[in-house]
Motif scaffolding. Structure first.
Motif, PDB file in Angstrom:
ATOM      1  N   ASP A  74      41.923  38.427  42.630  1.00  0.00           N
ATOM      2  CA  ASP A  74      41.270  39.735  42.578  1.00  0.00           C
ATOM      3  C   ASP A  74      41.957  40.749  43.481  1.00  0.00           C
ATOM      4  O   ASP A  74      42.590  40.400  44.485  1.00  0.00           O
ATOM      5  CB  ASP A  74      39.794  39.620  42.957  1.00  0.00           C
ATOM      6  CG  ASP A  74      39.569  39.031  44.341  1.00  0.00           C
ATOM      7  OD1 ASP A  74      40.248  38.037  44.683  1.00  0.00           O
ATOM      8  OD2 ASP A  74      38.714  39.541  45.092  1.00  0.00           O
ATOM      9  N   ALA A  75      41.807  42.015  43.128  1.00  0.00           N
ATOM     10  CA  ALA A  75      42.356  43.125  43.904  1.00  0.00           C
ATOM     11  C   ALA A  75      41.235  43.778  44.702  1.00  0.00           C
ATOM     12  O   ALA A  75      40.097  43.301  44.721  1.00  0.00           O
ATOM     13  CB  ALA A  75      43.012  44.139  42.969  1.00  0.00           C
ATOM     14  N   LEU A  76      41.575  44.877  45.365  1.00  0.00           N
ATOM     15  CA  LEU A  76      40.602  45.634  46.160  1.00  0.00           C
ATOM     16  C   LEU A  76      40.253  46.941  45.450  1.00  0.00           C
ATOM     17  O   LEU A  76      41.103  47.550  44.793  1.00  0.00           O
ATOM     18  CB  LEU A  76      41.191  45.942  47.537  1.00  0.00           C
ATOM     19  CG  LEU A  76      41.252  44.739  48.488  1.00  0.00           C
ATOM     20  CD1 LEU A  76      42.372  44.921  49.494  1.00  0.00           C
ATOM     21  CD2 LEU A  76      39.928  44.541  49.189  1.00  0.00           C
ATOM     22  N   PRO A  77      39.012  47.407  45.584  1.00  0.00           N
ATOM     23  CA  PRO A  77      38.623  48.673  44.950  1.00  0.00           C
ATOM     24  C   PRO A  77      39.079  49.868  45.782  1.00  0.00           C
ATOM     25  O   PRO A  77      38.295  50.512  46.476  1.00  0.00           O
ATOM     26  CB  PRO A  77      37.087  48.560  44.909  1.00  0.00           C
ATOM     27  CG  PRO A  77      36.746  47.707  46.085  1.00  0.00           C
ATOM     28  CD  PRO A  77      37.876  46.729  46.235  1.00  0.00           C
ATOM     29  N   MET A  78      40.365  50.158  45.704  1.00  0.00           N
ATOM     30  CA  MET A  78      40.962  51.222  46.507  1.00  0.00           C
ATOM     31  C   MET A  78      42.201  51.746  45.794  1.00  0.00           C
ATOM     32  O   MET A  78      42.788  51.051  44.969  1.00  0.00           O
ATOM     33  CB  MET A  78      41.344  50.683  47.893  1.00  0.00           C
ATOM     34  CG  MET A  78      42.314  49.524  47.841  1.00  0.00           C
ATOM     35  SD  MET A  78      42.657  48.775  49.461  1.00  0.00           S
ATOM     36  CE  MET A  78      43.753  49.997  50.171  1.00  0.00           C
ATOM     37  N   PRO A  79      42.625  52.960  46.091  1.00  0.00           N
ATOM     38  CA  PRO A  79      43.853  53.479  45.474  1.00  0.00           C
ATOM     39  C   PRO A  79      45.082  52.826  46.079  1.00  0.00           C
ATOM     40  O   PRO A  79      45.053  52.351  47.221  1.00  0.00           O
ATOM     41  CB  PRO A  79      43.800  54.970  45.812  1.00  0.00           C
ATOM     42  CG  PRO A  79      42.999  55.034  47.072  1.00  0.00           C
ATOM     43  CD  PRO A  79      41.970  53.960  46.950  1.00  0.00           C
ATOM     44  N   PRO A 130      38.262  34.494  40.864  1.00  0.00           N
ATOM     45  CA  PRO A 130      38.007  35.913  41.087  1.00  0.00           C
ATOM     46  C   PRO A 130      37.277  36.123  42.419  1.00  0.00           C
ATOM     47  O   PRO A 130      36.901  35.171  43.108  1.00  0.00           O
ATOM     48  CB  PRO A 130      37.090  36.275  39.923  1.00  0.00           C
ATOM     49  CG  PRO A 130      36.256  35.034  39.736  1.00  0.00           C
ATOM     50  CD  PRO A 130      37.208  33.883  40.023  1.00  0.00           C
ATOM     51  N   ALA A 131      37.076  37.370  42.791  1.00  0.00           N
ATOM     52  CA  ALA A 131      36.081  37.796  43.786  1.00  0.00           C
ATOM     53  C   ALA A 131      36.166  37.104  45.137  1.00  0.00           C
ATOM     54  O   ALA A 131      35.151  36.799  45.739  1.00  0.00           O
ATOM     55  CB  ALA A 131      34.677  37.620  43.209  1.00  0.00           C
ATOM     56  N   GLU A 132      37.376  36.891  45.638  1.00  0.00           N
ATOM     57  CA  GLU A 132      37.471  36.421  47.020  1.00  0.00           C
ATOM     58  C   GLU A 132      37.093  37.534  47.975  1.00  0.00           C
ATOM     59  O   GLU A 132      36.433  37.297  48.997  1.00  0.00           O
ATOM     60  CB  GLU A 132      38.887  35.914  47.331  1.00  0.00           C
ATOM     61  CG  GLU A 132      39.013  35.183  48.671  1.00  0.00           C
ATOM     62  CD  GLU A 132      39.041  36.093  49.880  1.00  0.00           C
ATOM     63  OE1 GLU A 132      38.463  35.715  50.930  1.00  0.00           O
ATOM     64  OE2 GLU A 132      39.641  37.187  49.802  1.00  0.00           O
ATOM     65  N   GLU A 133      37.501  38.752  47.648  1.00  0.00           N
ATOM     66  CA  GLU A 133      37.255  39.884  48.556  1.00  0.00           C
ATOM     67  C   GLU A 133      35.766  40.166  48.740  1.00  0.00           C
ATOM     68  O   GLU A 133      35.355  40.684  49.782  1.00  0.00           O
ATOM     69  CB  GLU A 133      37.952  41.143  48.029  1.00  0.00           C
ATOM     70  CG  GLU A 133      39.476  41.053  47.973  1.00  0.00           C
ATOM     71  CD  GLU A 133      40.133  40.992  49.340  1.00  0.00           C
ATOM     72  OE1 GLU A 133      39.413  41.109  50.362  1.00  0.00           O
ATOM     73  OE2 GLU A 133      41.360  40.829  49.397  1.00  0.00           O
TER      74      GLU A 133
END
Length: 388
Positions: A74-79, A130-133
């Protein structure tokens, strides 16, 4: 099989996969594009993947004991502000923690292990999570049976690390806590609103929340064991919509982190008690919701040293051990490590020039793709040696 040599031969493919995940970044528990891509690739490599909760799993091997290889994706919700030509174009998600590398390296490891399946003395189970962050992913896959059918005997995971350091360092801890627990909390204070000119008619939730905030600092200062690493941070304090109105509610959100199981139990319990009783003192109420609950990451000493020994067998230039690492950040692989003997390691993926100036979770961070064949080879070699 010489896994490092083979990983070098497959490196273009590993990088292609990494860049796909990077450009098509997804955050959170639901990752439809990543899951489809992983399943398609595993199928292409000759495996039979299946969904496990919101993640993907597959196995390779011949019965016997079972090693789990895990990669978060998973990625981070950021630009993203890396300036890379394959940066995520949405402006909303960014692979600023390197999970795109983890997924790509595990795909290559799966391909190599499938090629060498006849030589395996057991079974390798793959976990694409998914969803480690948000600390949801490992729990989701555990609840859907990732540690069963076949039952997992041990687990291994790597995490790439940016910064101004050379590629080739692997960091681990076989003697203590490697990463801290994380217990995220949401406290909703309920009072009674009124006009700001008549505070006597209110039960001011802002006043209550301020006292809760100060009382929580006292818990750390006067109740936490000073010989342990304990911290409590409130990062969100939200209340009201106008300067002359006392609102009905106020919200505090924060995180508790520690390297000790007993300290974790104490701090979480005292946070709840402190918030509830402080609110009652001023005539209000406090409702606590836990956002995340992850234990400290404590790796199995014997298994970790065994993995280190396997890594030392690899003929990889500048592959250098760095033991005793500990970090106050948290990692939901701890949920796996709490149930089966596990090893978790950082692999340096930094640059010695200006590209190494930024840390993980920074919108400008960059990771060095030279780590790709190292990570893939370590995963496949350690799995093979463990099963043998």
């Amino acid at each position: 099989m010489d896994y490092y040599k083979r990983a070098l031969e497959l490196n273009d493919e590993t990088i292609k996969n990494r860049r796909y995940f990077h450009m098509n970044a997804e955050a959170g528990l639901h990752m439809p594009m990543a899951c489809v891509y992983v399943m398609d690739k595993l199928t292409e490599y000759g495996l039979v993947p299946s969904r496990c909760g919101e993640g993907v799993t597959a196995t390779v091997g011949n019965g016997g004991k079972v090693l789990l290889l895990r990669a978060d994706m998973d990625a981070l919700p950021m630009p993203e502000e890396s300036g890379l030509p394959f940066a995520c174009p949405t402006g909303k998600e960014a692979h600023a923690c390197g999970h795109d590398f983890h997924a790509a390296m595990l795909l290559t490891a799966a391909k190599m292990l499938k090629e060498n399946e006849a030589e395996l003395k057991g079974t390798v189970k793959f976990m694409f999570q998914p969803a480690e962050e948000t600390f949801e992913g490992s729990k989701n896959m555990i609840e859907h049976g990732i540690l069963e059918n076949p039952k997992v005997d041990a687990a291994l995971a790597y995490h790439v690390s940016p910064g101004q350091m050379p590629v080739g360092i692997y960091m681990y801890n076989s003697t203590g806590t490697m990463m801290y627990s994380v217990d995220g909390f949401h406290i909703e204070i309920k009072g009674k609103g009124s006009h700001g000119a008549y505070p006597q008619n209110s039960i001011d939730p802002i006043n209550i929340a301020a006292h809760v905030y100060l009382a929580l600092q006292s818990v750390i200062a006067r109740e936490a064991d000073p010989s342990k690493a304990c911290l409590m941070t409130v990062g969100k304090f939200q209340a009201g919509t106008a300067a002359n109105i006392i609102p009905d509610t106020a919200v505090l959100e924060g995180t508790i982190r520690t390297n000790d199981k007993d300290s974790r139990e104490l701090l979480v319990r005292r946070m709840k008690e402190t918030a509830i009783r402080t609110a009652e003192t001023f005539g209000g109420t406090a409702k606590i919701t836990m956002i995340s609950e992850v234990p400290p990451l404590i790796c199995d000493p014997e298994f970790t040293e065994q993995i280190v020994g396997f890594m030392k067998e690899l003929d990889i230039p500048k592959l250098t051990p760095y033991p005793g690492i500990s970090a106050s950040a948290s990692e939901d692989f701890a949920n796996i490590a709490e149930q089966v003997p596990s090893a978790f390691m950082y692999l340096s993926a930094g640059y010695m020039d200006d590209r190494g100036k930024y840390s993980a979770h920074n919108p400008k961070v960059q990771f060095n793709e030279d780590v790709c064949p190292i990570g893939a080879a370590c995963l496949a070699h350690c799995a093979t040696r463990y099963l043998n």
